[in-house]
Design a protein around this motif. Structure first.
Motif, PDB file in Angstrom:
ATOM      1  N   UNK A 171      30.119  40.948  43.709  1.00  0.00           N
ATOM      2  CA  UNK A 171      31.343  40.141  43.708  1.00  0.00           C
ATOM      3  C   UNK A 171      31.812  39.904  42.270  1.00  0.00           C
ATOM      4  N   UNK A 172      30.882  39.560  41.385  1.00  0.00           N
ATOM      5  CA  UNK A 172      31.231  39.325  39.978  1.00  0.00           C
ATOM      6  C   UNK A 172      31.652  40.634  39.317  1.00  0.00           C
ATOM      7  N   UNK A 173      30.963  41.689  39.669  1.00  0.00           N
ATOM      8  CA  UNK A 173      31.271  43.022  39.176  1.00  0.00           C
ATOM      9  C   UNK A 173      32.679  43.435  39.582  1.00  0.00           C
ATOM     10  N   UNK A 174      33.070  43.134  40.829  1.00  0.00           N
ATOM     11  CA  UNK A 174      34.420  43.430  41.302  1.00  0.00           C
ATOM     12  C   UNK A 174      35.457  42.659  40.494  1.00  0.00           C
ATOM     13  N   UNK A 175      35.161  41.395  40.218  1.00  0.00           N
ATOM     14  CA  UNK A 175      36.077  40.571  39.431  1.00  0.00           C
ATOM     15  C   UNK A 175      36.235  41.117  38.018  1.00  0.00           C
ATOM     16  N   UNK A 176      35.140  41.623  37.458  1.00  0.00           N
ATOM     17  CA  UNK A 176      35.177  42.189  36.108  1.00  0.00           C
ATOM     18  C   UNK A 176      36.117  43.382  36.039  1.00  0.00           C
ATOM     19  N   UNK A 178      38.492  44.076  38.425  1.00  0.00           N
ATOM     20  CA  UNK A 178      39.754  43.831  39.094  1.00  0.00           C
ATOM     21  C   UNK A 178      39.962  44.707  40.312  1.00  0.00           C
ATOM     22  N   UNK A 179      38.876  44.987  41.026  1.00  0.00           N
ATOM     23  CA  UNK A 179      38.974  45.764  42.271  1.00  0.00           C
ATOM     24  C   UNK A 179      38.113  45.100  43.337  1.00  0.00           C
ATOM     25  N   UNK A 180      38.335  45.506  44.579  1.00  0.00           N
ATOM     26  CA  UNK A 180      37.573  44.936  45.694  1.00  0.00           C
ATOM     27  C   UNK A 180      37.028  46.059  46.551  1.00  0.00           C
ATOM     28  N   UNK A 181      35.710  46.164  46.612  1.00  0.00           N
ATOM     29  CA  UNK A 181      35.072  47.192  47.437  1.00  0.00           C
ATOM     30  C   UNK A 181      34.813  46.685  48.848  1.00  0.00           C
ATOM     31  N   UNK A 190      30.476  43.183  57.080  1.00  0.00           N
ATOM     32  CA  UNK A 190      29.753  43.150  55.812  1.00  0.00           C
ATOM     33  C   UNK A 190      30.234  41.994  54.945  1.00  0.00           C
ATOM     34  N   UNK A 191      31.537  41.726  54.966  1.00  0.00           N
ATOM     35  CA  UNK A 191      32.090  40.596  54.220  1.00  0.00           C
ATOM     36  C   UNK A 191      31.559  39.272  54.770  1.00  0.00           C
TER      37      UNK A 191
END
Length: 231
Positions: A171-176, A178-181, A190-191
Protein backbone atom coordinates in the motif's frame (compact mmCIF):
# COMPACT_ATOMS: atom_id res chain seq x y z
CA UNK A 1 2.24 -25.96 33.11
CA UNK A 2 1.37 -22.28 32.83
CA UNK A 3 2.10 -21.27 29.20
CA UNK A 4 3.33 -17.80 30.11
CA UNK A 5 5.83 -19.14 32.65
CA UNK A 6 6.93 -21.79 30.19
CA UNK A 7 7.62 -19.15 27.53
CA UNK A 8 9.55 -16.98 29.95
CA UNK A 9 11.85 -19.91 30.78
CA UNK A 10 12.87 -20.27 27.13
CA UNK A 11 15.43 -18.34 25.15
CA UNK A 12 13.72 -17.01 22.06
CA UNK A 13 15.48 -14.35 20.01
CA UNK A 14 14.65 -12.83 16.65
CA UNK A 15 17.29 -11.09 14.56
CA UNK A 16 15.35 -8.48 12.64
CA UNK A 17 15.47 -5.11 10.95
CA UNK A 18 12.67 -2.59 11.22
CA UNK A 19 11.70 -2.54 7.54
CA UNK A 20 11.90 -6.23 6.64
CA UNK A 21 8.54 -7.84 5.77
CA UNK A 22 10.25 -11.24 6.11
CA UNK A 23 11.33 -10.59 9.70
CA UNK A 24 7.87 -9.19 10.42
CA UNK A 25 6.39 -12.60 9.56
CA UNK A 26 8.31 -14.17 12.43
CA UNK A 27 7.28 -11.46 14.88
CA UNK A 28 3.61 -11.84 13.90
CA UNK A 29 3.74 -15.62 14.33
CA UNK A 30 5.32 -15.43 17.78
CA UNK A 31 2.88 -12.71 18.87
CA UNK A 32 -0.12 -14.68 17.61
CA UNK A 33 1.02 -17.66 19.65
CA UNK A 34 1.79 -15.61 22.75
CA UNK A 35 5.48 -16.57 22.77
CA UNK A 36 7.75 -14.11 24.54
CA UNK A 37 10.93 -13.20 22.70
CA UNK A 38 13.75 -10.69 22.47
CA UNK A 39 14.38 -8.75 19.29
CA UNK A 40 17.94 -8.09 18.11
CA UNK A 41 17.80 -5.16 15.72
CA UNK A 42 20.26 -5.43 12.87
CA UNK A 43 21.71 -2.71 10.66
CA UNK A 44 22.05 -4.51 7.34
CA UNK A 45 24.65 -2.01 6.15
CA UNK A 46 26.85 -3.12 9.05
CA UNK A 47 25.84 -6.66 10.00
CA UNK A 48 26.74 -7.96 13.41
CA UNK A 49 29.22 -10.82 13.85
CA UNK A 50 26.42 -12.86 15.45
CA UNK A 51 24.15 -12.51 12.43
CA UNK A 52 26.98 -13.56 10.11
CA UNK A 53 27.74 -16.49 12.40
CA UNK A 54 24.13 -17.64 12.63
CA UNK A 55 23.30 -17.14 8.94
CA UNK A 56 26.61 -17.51 7.06
CA UNK A 57 24.95 -18.52 3.76
CA UNK A 58 22.44 -15.71 3.18
CA UNK A 59 23.74 -13.26 5.82
CA UNK A 60 20.24 -11.82 6.16
CA UNK A 61 17.38 -11.48 8.62
CA UNK A 62 15.27 -13.02 9.95
CA UNK A 63 17.07 -15.50 12.15
CA UNK A 64 15.33 -17.27 15.03
CA UNK A 65 17.37 -18.56 17.97
CA UNK A 66 15.46 -20.93 20.24
CA UNK A 67 17.36 -22.31 23.23
CA UNK A 68 20.59 -22.07 21.27
CA UNK A 69 19.16 -23.63 18.10
CA UNK A 70 19.39 -21.45 15.00
CA UNK A 71 16.71 -21.41 12.29
CA UNK A 72 16.98 -19.30 9.11
CA UNK A 73 14.66 -18.32 6.25
CA UNK A 74 11.26 -16.89 7.15
CA UNK A 75 8.97 -19.63 5.78
CA UNK A 76 11.11 -22.31 7.42
CA UNK A 77 11.01 -20.35 10.68
CA UNK A 78 7.22 -20.08 10.51
CA UNK A 79 6.86 -23.85 10.22
CA UNK A 80 9.32 -24.36 13.08
CA UNK A 81 7.31 -21.97 15.25
CA UNK A 82 4.07 -23.76 14.40
CA UNK A 83 5.51 -27.18 15.21
CA UNK A 84 7.17 -26.00 18.43
CA UNK A 85 4.30 -24.01 19.95
CA UNK A 86 1.02 -25.75 19.24
CA UNK A 87 -1.38 -23.02 20.42
CA UNK A 88 -3.10 -20.91 17.73
CA UNK A 89 -1.96 -23.14 14.84
CA UNK A 90 -0.86 -21.50 11.59
CA UNK A 91 -1.38 -24.64 9.52
CA UNK A 92 -4.52 -26.82 9.43
CA UNK A 93 -4.49 -30.50 10.37
CA UNK A 94 -5.87 -31.69 7.04
CA UNK A 95 -2.93 -32.71 4.77
CA UNK A 96 -4.45 -31.22 1.61
CA UNK A 97 -5.31 -27.92 3.27
CA UNK A 98 -1.83 -27.84 4.78
CA UNK A 99 -0.22 -28.39 1.38
CA UNK A 100 -2.44 -25.68 -0.11
CA UNK A 101 -1.35 -23.15 2.52
CA UNK A 102 2.30 -23.96 1.83
CA UNK A 103 1.70 -23.59 -1.89
CA UNK A 104 0.28 -20.06 -1.57
CA UNK A 105 2.99 -18.98 0.84
CA UNK A 106 5.62 -20.13 -1.65
CA UNK A 107 3.69 -18.61 -4.57
CA UNK A 108 3.86 -15.28 -2.77
CA UNK A 109 7.64 -15.48 -2.44
CA UNK A 110 8.31 -16.92 -5.90
CA UNK A 111 5.88 -14.85 -7.97
CA UNK A 112 4.12 -12.02 -6.16
CA UNK A 113 7.23 -10.59 -4.49
CA UNK A 114 8.63 -9.79 -7.94
CA UNK A 115 6.56 -6.60 -7.63
CA UNK A 116 9.57 -5.12 -5.84
CA UNK A 117 12.03 -5.66 -8.67
CA UNK A 118 9.63 -5.48 -11.62
CA UNK A 119 7.60 -2.42 -10.60
CA UNK A 120 9.20 -0.46 -7.75
CA UNK A 121 12.68 -0.55 -9.30
CA UNK A 122 11.60 0.12 -12.88
CA UNK A 123 10.18 2.97 -14.92
CA UNK A 124 8.68 3.51 -18.35
CA UNK A 125 7.99 0.50 -20.54
CA UNK A 126 9.81 -1.92 -18.18
CA UNK A 127 7.59 -0.81 -15.32
CA UNK A 128 4.46 -1.20 -17.46
CA UNK A 129 5.49 -4.77 -18.29
CA UNK A 130 6.15 -5.41 -14.59
CA UNK A 131 2.72 -4.09 -13.62
CA UNK A 132 1.08 -6.35 -16.24
CA UNK A 133 2.90 -9.45 -14.97
CA UNK A 134 2.14 -8.55 -11.35
CA UNK A 135 -1.56 -8.12 -12.08
CA UNK A 136 -1.66 -11.62 -13.57
CA UNK A 137 -0.21 -13.08 -10.36
CA UNK A 138 -2.60 -11.06 -8.21
CA UNK A 139 -5.51 -12.57 -10.15
CA UNK A 140 -4.58 -15.98 -8.78
CA UNK A 141 -4.66 -14.61 -5.23
CA UNK A 142 -8.05 -13.01 -5.91
CA UNK A 143 -9.45 -16.37 -7.00
CA UNK A 144 -8.01 -18.14 -3.96
CA UNK A 145 -9.27 -15.68 -1.35
CA UNK A 146 -12.75 -15.26 -2.87
CA UNK A 147 -15.44 -16.20 -0.34
CA UNK A 148 -12.98 -16.41 2.56
CA UNK A 149 -12.03 -14.06 5.36
CA UNK A 150 -8.40 -15.14 5.38
CA UNK A 151 -6.36 -17.47 3.23
CA UNK A 152 -6.34 -19.67 6.33
CA UNK A 153 -10.15 -19.57 6.59
CA UNK A 154 -11.64 -17.79 9.59
CA UNK A 155 -8.30 -17.23 11.31
CA UNK A 156 -4.91 -15.93 10.21
CA UNK A 157 -2.69 -18.73 8.93
CA UNK A 158 0.65 -19.38 7.26
CA UNK A 159 -0.35 -18.00 3.83
CA UNK A 160 -1.80 -14.83 5.36
CA UNK A 161 1.40 -14.15 7.25
CA UNK A 162 3.53 -14.90 4.20
CA UNK A 163 1.45 -12.53 2.05
CA UNK A 164 0.91 -9.98 4.80
CA UNK A 165 3.28 -7.42 3.30
CA UNK A 166 0.64 -6.78 0.62
CA UNK A 167 -1.58 -5.19 3.25
CA UNK A 168 0.93 -2.50 4.27
CA UNK A 169 4.26 -2.48 2.46
CA UNK A 170 2.52 -2.71 -0.91
CA UNK A 171 0.00 0.00 0.00
CA UNK A 172 2.82 2.41 0.90
CA UNK A 173 4.73 1.31 -2.17
CA UNK A 174 1.69 2.11 -4.34
CA UNK A 175 1.47 5.57 -2.78
CA UNK A 176 5.16 6.15 -3.50
CA UNK A 177 4.63 5.41 -7.20
CA UNK A 178 1.17 6.92 -7.51
CA UNK A 179 -0.40 3.72 -8.83
CA UNK A 180 -2.84 1.13 -7.51
CA UNK A 181 -2.33 -2.58 -8.09
CA UNK A 182 -4.92 -3.97 -5.70
CA UNK A 183 -8.06 -1.90 -6.13
CA UNK A 184 -11.63 -2.62 -5.10
CA UNK A 185 -12.92 -2.91 -8.64
CA UNK A 186 -10.38 -5.38 -10.04
CA UNK A 187 -9.65 -7.35 -6.89
CA UNK A 188 -12.58 -6.93 -4.47
CA UNK A 189 -11.85 -10.04 -2.40
CA UNK A 190 -8.13 -9.35 -2.15
CA UNK A 191 -8.78 -5.71 -1.24
CA UNK A 192 -11.18 -6.84 1.51
CA UNK A 193 -8.55 -9.27 2.80
CA UNK A 194 -5.97 -6.45 2.88
CA UNK A 195 -8.21 -4.46 5.22
CA UNK A 196 -9.15 -7.43 7.38
CA UNK A 197 -5.55 -8.53 7.81
CA UNK A 198 -4.09 -5.04 8.33
CA UNK A 199 -6.61 -4.23 11.05
CA UNK A 200 -6.21 -7.43 13.09
CA UNK A 201 -4.90 -6.12 16.45
CA UNK A 202 -1.62 -8.07 16.65
CA UNK A 203 -0.87 -7.32 13.02
CA UNK A 204 -1.72 -3.62 13.26
CA UNK A 205 0.30 -3.12 16.44
CA UNK A 206 3.51 -4.33 14.81
CA UNK A 207 3.61 -2.43 11.50
CA UNK A 208 6.75 -0.33 10.95
CA UNK A 209 6.54 3.45 10.86
CA UNK A 210 4.63 4.48 7.74
CA UNK A 211 6.54 7.67 6.89
CA UNK A 212 9.90 6.06 7.52
CA UNK A 213 9.00 3.15 5.25
CA UNK A 214 7.76 5.45 2.48
CA UNK A 215 11.02 7.37 2.64
CA UNK A 216 13.03 4.15 2.43
CA UNK A 217 11.12 3.02 -0.67
CA UNK A 218 11.81 6.37 -2.32
CA UNK A 219 15.52 6.22 -1.50
CA UNK A 220 15.86 2.65 -2.77
CA UNK A 221 14.03 3.48 -5.97
CA UNK A 222 16.12 6.57 -6.69
CA UNK A 223 19.35 4.70 -5.99
CA UNK A 224 18.36 1.75 -8.16
CA UNK A 225 17.44 4.01 -11.07
CA UNK A 226 20.82 5.72 -10.77
CA UNK A 227 19.43 8.99 -9.45
CA UNK A 228 20.86 8.89 -5.99
CA UNK A 229 22.83 7.07 -3.36
CA UNK A 230 21.29 4.94 -0.58
CA UNK A 231 21.49 6.62 2.81
Amino acid sequence: MDERKYNMAEEVKVFSTWSSPFALRVIWALKLKGVEFDTIHEDLSSKSPLLLQYNPIHKMVPVLVHNGKVICESLVILEYIDETWKQSPLLPEDPHQKANARFWAKFGDDKVSSIWSDVLMKEGKEQEEGVSASMENLKYLEEEIRGKKFFGGETIGLADIALGWLAYHLVIFEETLGLKLIDQEKFPSLAAWEQEFANAPIIRENWPDRDKLANLFGVLREANLGKGTPK
